[in-house]
Design an enzyme around this catalytic site. Structure first.
Site, PDB file in Angstrom:
ATOM      1  N   GLU A  45      43.326  38.768  34.742  1.00  0.00           N
ATOM      2  CA  GLU A  45      42.327  39.819  35.000  1.00  0.00           C
ATOM      3  C   GLU A  45      42.337  40.300  36.451  1.00  0.00           C
ATOM      4  OE1 GLU A  45      40.278  41.629  33.062  1.00  0.00           O
ATOM      5  OE2 GLU A  45      41.166  40.680  31.295  1.00  0.00           O
ATOM      6  N   HIS A  47      45.024  40.766  38.341  1.00  0.00           N
ATOM      7  CA  HIS A  47      46.055  41.815  38.365  1.00  0.00           C
ATOM      8  C   HIS A  47      45.540  43.076  37.650  1.00  0.00           C
ATOM      9  CE1 HIS A  47      48.838  38.151  38.407  1.00  0.00           C
ATOM     10  NE2 HIS A  47      49.147  38.769  39.525  1.00  0.00           N
ATOM     11  N   GLN A  71      60.271  35.044  49.573  1.00  0.00           N
ATOM     12  CA  GLN A  71      58.978  34.608  50.110  1.00  0.00           C
ATOM     13  C   GLN A  71      58.667  33.161  49.788  1.00  0.00           C
ATOM     14  OE1 GLN A  71      56.849  37.683  47.750  1.00  0.00           O
ATOM     15  NE2 GLN A  71      55.281  36.130  47.461  1.00  0.00           N
ATOM     16  N   GLN A 163      47.883  38.557  53.392  1.00  0.00           N
ATOM     17  CA  GLN A 163      48.978  39.405  52.901  1.00  0.00           C
ATOM     18  C   GLN A 163      48.598  40.890  53.016  1.00  0.00           C
ATOM     19  OE1 GLN A 163      51.295  38.540  49.230  1.00  0.00           O
ATOM     20  NE2 GLN A 163      50.038  40.122  48.305  1.00  0.00           N
ATOM     21  N   VAL A 186      38.908  38.725  42.154  1.00  0.00           N
ATOM     22  CA  VAL A 186      38.315  38.525  40.820  1.00  0.00           C
ATOM     23  C   VAL A 186      38.290  37.023  40.521  1.00  0.00           C
ATOM     24  CG1 VAL A 186      38.541  39.038  38.348  1.00  0.00           C
ATOM     25  CG2 VAL A 186      39.206  40.751  40.047  1.00  0.00           C
TER      26      VAL A 186
HETATM   27  P1  AMP Z   1      50.778  37.935  42.632  1.00  0.00           P
HETATM   28  O1  AMP Z   1      51.305  38.231  41.273  1.00  0.00           O
HETATM   29  O2  AMP Z   1      50.042  36.636  42.722  1.00  0.00           O
HETATM   30  O3  AMP Z   1      51.800  38.149  43.719  1.00  0.00           O
HETATM   31  O4  AMP Z   1      49.646  39.024  42.903  1.00  0.00           O
HETATM   32  C1  AMP Z   1      49.903  40.398  42.791  1.00  0.00           C
HETATM   33  C2  AMP Z   1      48.718  41.158  43.315  1.00  0.00           C
HETATM   34  O5  AMP Z   1      47.559  40.808  42.579  1.00  0.00           O
HETATM   35  C3  AMP Z   1      48.413  40.849  44.793  1.00  0.00           C
HETATM   36  O6  AMP Z   1      48.004  42.044  45.442  1.00  0.00           O
HETATM   37  C4  AMP Z   1      47.261  39.877  44.690  1.00  0.00           C
HETATM   38  O7  AMP Z   1      46.416  39.878  45.823  1.00  0.00           O
HETATM   39  C5  AMP Z   1      46.526  40.411  43.473  1.00  0.00           C
HETATM   40  N1  AMP Z   1      45.709  39.354  42.889  1.00  0.00           N
HETATM   41  C6  AMP Z   1      46.118  38.147  42.427  1.00  0.00           C
HETATM   42  N2  AMP Z   1      45.061  37.421  42.014  1.00  0.00           N
HETATM   43  C7  AMP Z   1      43.961  38.180  42.229  1.00  0.00           C
HETATM   44  C8  AMP Z   1      42.557  37.993  42.037  1.00  0.00           C
HETATM   45  N3  AMP Z   1      42.064  36.861  41.530  1.00  0.00           N
HETATM   46  N4  AMP Z   1      41.723  38.985  42.388  1.00  0.00           N
HETATM   47  C9  AMP Z   1      42.207  40.147  42.912  1.00  0.00           C
HETATM   48  N5  AMP Z   1      43.508  40.390  43.120  1.00  0.00           N
HETATM   49  C10 AMP Z   1      44.369  39.428  42.788  1.00  0.00           C
END
Ligand code: AMP
Length: 292
Positions: A45, A47, A71, A163, A186
């Site tokens: 959720e 994402h 990374q 980030q 979230v």
């Molecule tokens: P990731 O797949 O973990 O690299 O995350 C992809 C994007 O989704 C990044 O911009 C994260 O900051 C965002 N994201 C991941 N988890 C959350 C969350 N719980 N709330 C808001 N954005 C998120």
């Protein structure tokens, strides 16, 4: 383009950079704005909240799924990082995403690849301290994705606060024509920050992981009651986490949300950020204390 078996599928899956560029150029020729949501997949959720923002504000939404090897450090979880591609496609289909960009490692970093981007001064603290490869890898892959997809808006979550600061700095410093849109963190109903890495957690570890959000909540309650000493708040968080068995603190930082300079007193806008190892997962969480 990857042929999809499902004829009702709406999302187009692209794995080639040249094909993605052609599609972006054709959108631009039609004056359609592109929203980009970069992810590493295993969508949840958190994402989806970024994706919804893009669907609301842009004509076309491109989601990228790429587990970016540059990374990850040599001892980190690149190989075991959760991957759920079919499940992700279903979610993207359901929500109405236009394009899924899903390049291979070789497509993004062919043999002989040499170029990396470094954002200085704000990448040595917090996550950058224990994960020295992280932000160079992030800045590099995000710049590549921006060049390939040519987005008008790009959406990033405040879950990864540092980030976001790195990407905003990159965009400003090298004059990129993209607006970075911040999306709030979230959480699950019980407070746990949503993360793909939560899937590693056993039932017991998931309970243990609640100590991150709980300790941030307690810190905020104390700050509201007028406690501004970083030492006191930091100790409070530390005790709350460490009293939960099975945790290992990587860092607790109470700092300026732009420069990441540690504070002694909680005055002005302040970031409280945590990284804690729970079982196999290194989890992060944060909250912002608005000006007091
Ligand atoms: P990731 O797949 O973990 O690299 O995350 C992809 C994007 O989704 C990044 O911009 C994260 O900051 C965002 N994201 C991941 N988890 C959350 C969350 N719980 N709330 C808001 N954005 C998120």
């Amino acid at each position: 383009m990857i042929e999809t078996k499902n004829s009702t599928r709406r999302v187009t899956v692209i794995s080639s950079i040249s094909e993605m560029k052609e599609i972006s150029q054709s959108f631009q020729k039609q004056n359609l704005t592109i929203g980009l949501v970069p992810t590493m997949g295993c969508l949840h959720e958190g994402h989806l909240s970024l994706i919804k923002k893009s669907l609301e504000s842009c004509d076309k939404t491109v989601v990228s799924i790429f587990v970016n090897p540059t990374q990850f450090g040599p001892k980190e979880d690149l190989e075991s990082y959760p991957r759920q591609f079919e499940n992700d496609i279903e979610k993207l289909d359901e929500i109405g995403v236009d394009i899924l960009f899903h390049p291979s490692k070789e497509e993004m970093y062919p043999t002989g690849y040499k170029t990396f981007v470094e954002v200085k001064n704000i990448t040595e603290q917090l996550c950058g301290k224990s994960r020295p490869d992280l932000f160079q890898g992030v800045a590099t892959v995000v710049l590549k994705l921006f060049n390939i997809v040519q987005p008008y808006n790009a959406f990033f979550g405040e879950k990864d606060w540092q980030q976001l600061a790195v990407i905003e700095t990159l965009v400003k410093d090298i004059n990129l024509d993209v607006a970075i849109i911040r999306v709030p963190l979230v959480r699950e109903n019980d407070g746990l920050a949503m993360s793909s890495r939560n899937r590693y957690l056993s039932v017991q570890e998931r309970q243990t992981a609640l100590s991150l959000s709980r300790s941030l909540q307690k810190a905020q309650d104390h700050i509201r009651q007028g406690i501004t000493s970083v030492k006191i708040i930091s100790n409070l968080i530390q005790q709350n986490i460490l009293e939960t068995e099975g945790t290992k603190i990587d860092y607790i930082s109470i700092c300026d949300p732009l420069s990441f300079k540690e504070k002694e007193q909680i005055r002005g806008r302040t970031l409280i950020a945590l990284a804690v190892k729970v079982g196999p997962s290194r989890l992060i969480d944060n909250c912002i204390i608005e000006e007091i």
